[in-house]
Write a protein that holds these residues in place. Structure first.
Motif, PDB file in Angstrom:
ATOM      1  N   ASP A  74      37.365  31.706  40.679  1.00 19.18           N
ATOM      2  CA  ASP A  74      37.681  33.106  41.347  1.00 19.18           C
ATOM      3  C   ASP A  74      39.002  32.831  41.195  1.00 19.18           C
ATOM      4  N   ARG A  76      41.374  34.941  42.374  1.00 19.14           N
ATOM      5  CA  ARG A  76      42.042  35.714  43.611  1.00 19.14           C
ATOM      6  C   ARG A  76      41.927  34.648  44.580  1.00 19.14           C
ATOM      7  N   ARG A  77      40.723  33.758  44.882  1.00 20.96           N
ATOM      8  CA  ARG A  77      40.823  32.690  45.584  1.00 20.96           C
ATOM      9  C   ARG A  77      41.586  31.506  45.166  1.00 20.96           C
ATOM     10  N   ALA A  78      41.683  31.352  44.016  1.00 18.10           N
ATOM     11  CA  ALA A  78      42.782  30.300  43.393  1.00 18.10           C
ATOM     12  C   ALA A  78      44.303  30.685  43.868  1.00 18.10           C
ATOM     13  N   SER A  79      44.535  32.050  43.853  1.00 19.70           N
ATOM     14  CA  SER A  79      45.825  32.305  44.298  1.00 19.70           C
ATOM     15  C   SER A  79      46.167  31.979  45.691  1.00 19.70           C
ATOM     16  N   LEU A  80      45.072  32.302  46.325  1.00 19.83           N
ATOM     17  CA  LEU A  80      45.285  32.045  47.803  1.00 19.83           C
ATOM     18  C   LEU A  80      45.485  30.550  47.957  1.00 19.83           C
ATOM     19  N   VAL A  81      45.064  29.759  47.412  1.00 22.19           N
ATOM     20  CA  VAL A  81      44.976  28.425  47.452  1.00 22.19           C
ATOM     21  C   VAL A  81      46.276  28.026  47.308  1.00 22.19           C
ATOM     22  N   PRO A 186      43.772  39.283  49.477  1.00 24.47           N
ATOM     23  CA  PRO A 186      42.177  39.618  50.010  1.00 24.47           C
ATOM     24  C   PRO A 186      41.934  40.930  49.691  1.00 24.47           C
TER      25      PRO A 186
END
Length: 402
Positions: A74, A76-81, A186
């Motif tokens: 995902d 988007r989640r990878a970018s959050l991390v 998000p």
């Protein structure tokens, strides 16, 4: 009207751009601060080059593997991390900035390098997947313009903060700059990848490499970037040595020297965003000219007899760096399938960022032995010769009978 303006009609891209605007400021503040702390604590050009190299070397070795992951997870989640981890590392370094030595700076640079190796393919996959295919070049131009505005403003700001409040304060500001990006991620909805059957990790890696090498435009773009990044961008990573070791200008001088590179880069980015020198089915002559001129600018940085001329040569290196970088990334990204974007762009990151580590370390070693002026002159001359070799190889392959 700027060609990049088309992308801003998309609300998702506007949100993404707003977050990236501040995150990119953090990148430049962190670069300037780490380089200055390494020079301030050791006075060694070799250590400055090593710290720069450690922040970039992980990309050289791990970038393609993270590229495979970017095409699987995902986005988007990878970018959050990756954005969150970068903020945490910078905040941690800020807490100990007053006591940290060469070993601690090297460890922090290595951590930043590992996170960056994952972050770059994620970032380059996320932006294009927020807009329609015909807007991808616009996204590349807009993000390059943002990157180079930061390159102009953030180093001068960082130099002033370091000179007045210290490196720790500069690092805290860099960490805080990641907060807007973490806030907007998000709500983004990137385009989903087409379903495909699971396949082994190494097979996916080979598929990305094969696509890049068998597509002439991508192969040429990668070769040009390889040579240019190693020498010209490597030279821009040892500016603390040129600013203080070469001209005795201190942290403020480093800010202005890095800002000069940013001014040249910004002028180039504005021209590219306006549609000047668009890349089509082949690499235009303007890119080849910029690639050779950039090597000459590195020689001029080393041989400049005065501070104003050093600033001018650095600005020219920045202009050529961005002209080549935006043109070549656009050439790769425009017709690239989403399912291969992470893997292929990770290769571009390897040659565009990872090889800078080799260049900066090599120039630092040469500078310790022969002085920064001689080191830059040698590096620029070798870069020009290598770029000529790439041009001859491309021409020979083009004239080869089918």
């Amino acid at each position: 009207m700027l060609i990049a303006g088309g992308a801003f009609r998309d609300r998702q891209f506007r949100l993404f751009f707003g977050g990236v605007f501040f995150a990119v400021q953090a990148i430049w503040i962190q670069r300037v601060t780490l380089g200055w702390l390494a020079w301030e604590r050791t006075g060694s050009a070799r250590v400055v080059g090593l710290v720069a190299a450690l922040s970039l070397l992980p990309t050289l070795f791990a970038g393609p593997f993270f590229g495979v992951l970017a095409d699987r997870v995902d986005i988007r989640r990878a970018s959050l991390v990756t954005n969150g981890l970068m903020a945490v590392v910078l905040a941690g370094l800020a807490m100990v900035a007053g006591q940290v030595g060469a070993l601690g700076l090297g460890a922090a640079a290595l951590a930043i390098g590992v996170i960056s190796a994952a972050h770059h393919p994620v970032r380059m996959s996320l932006g294009p997947r927020l807009v329609s295919g015909d807007m991808v070049q616009h996204v590349v131009s807009a993000t390059a313009l943002n990157f180079n505005i930061a390159r102009l403003v953030a180093p001068v700001f960082a130099g002033w903060i370091i000179a007045t409040s210290g490196g720790g304060t500069a690092l805290w500001i860099a960490a805080i700059c990641y907060v807007p990006m973490l806030a907007v991620l998000p709500v983004l909805q990137p385009r989903a990848l087409a379903p495909r059957a699971p396949s082994p990790f190494l097979r996916d890696l080979r598929e990305g490499i094969a696509h890049a090498w068998t597509t002439p435009l991508i192969r040429q773009a990668l070769l040009i970037t390889l040579v240019f990044a190693t020498v010209a961008r490597g030279a821009l990573e040892v500016l603390p040595v040129l600013a203080d070791g070469g001209f005795g200008r201190g942290a403020a001088g480093l800010g202005f020297l890095t800002g000069a590179a940013g001014a040249g880069a910004l002028a180039s980015a504005v021209m590219k965003a306006a549609g000047v020198g668009a890349v089509g089915a082949r690499i235009p002559m303007a890119v080849w000219a910029a690639a050779i001129t950039g090597q000459g600018a590195v020689v001029a940085m080393g041989l400049a007899p005065s501070w104003p001329l050093a600033l001018l040569a650095t600005a020219l290196a920045g202009f050529c760096s961005t002209w080549c970088g935006v043109s070549l990334q656009s050439a790769i990204q425009t017709d690239l399938p989403d399912g291969l974007r992470g893997r292929v762009m990770s290769l571009w990151v390897v040659v565009g960022f990872g090889t800078v580590a080799i260049g900066s370390l090599g120039i630092g070693v040469l500078a310790d032995g022969f002085g920064i002026s001689t080191a830059l002159a040698i590096a620029g001359a070798l870069g020009a010769a290598a770029m000529g070799g790439v041009a001859m190889g491309v021409r020979s392959r083009a004239n080869r009978p089918m």
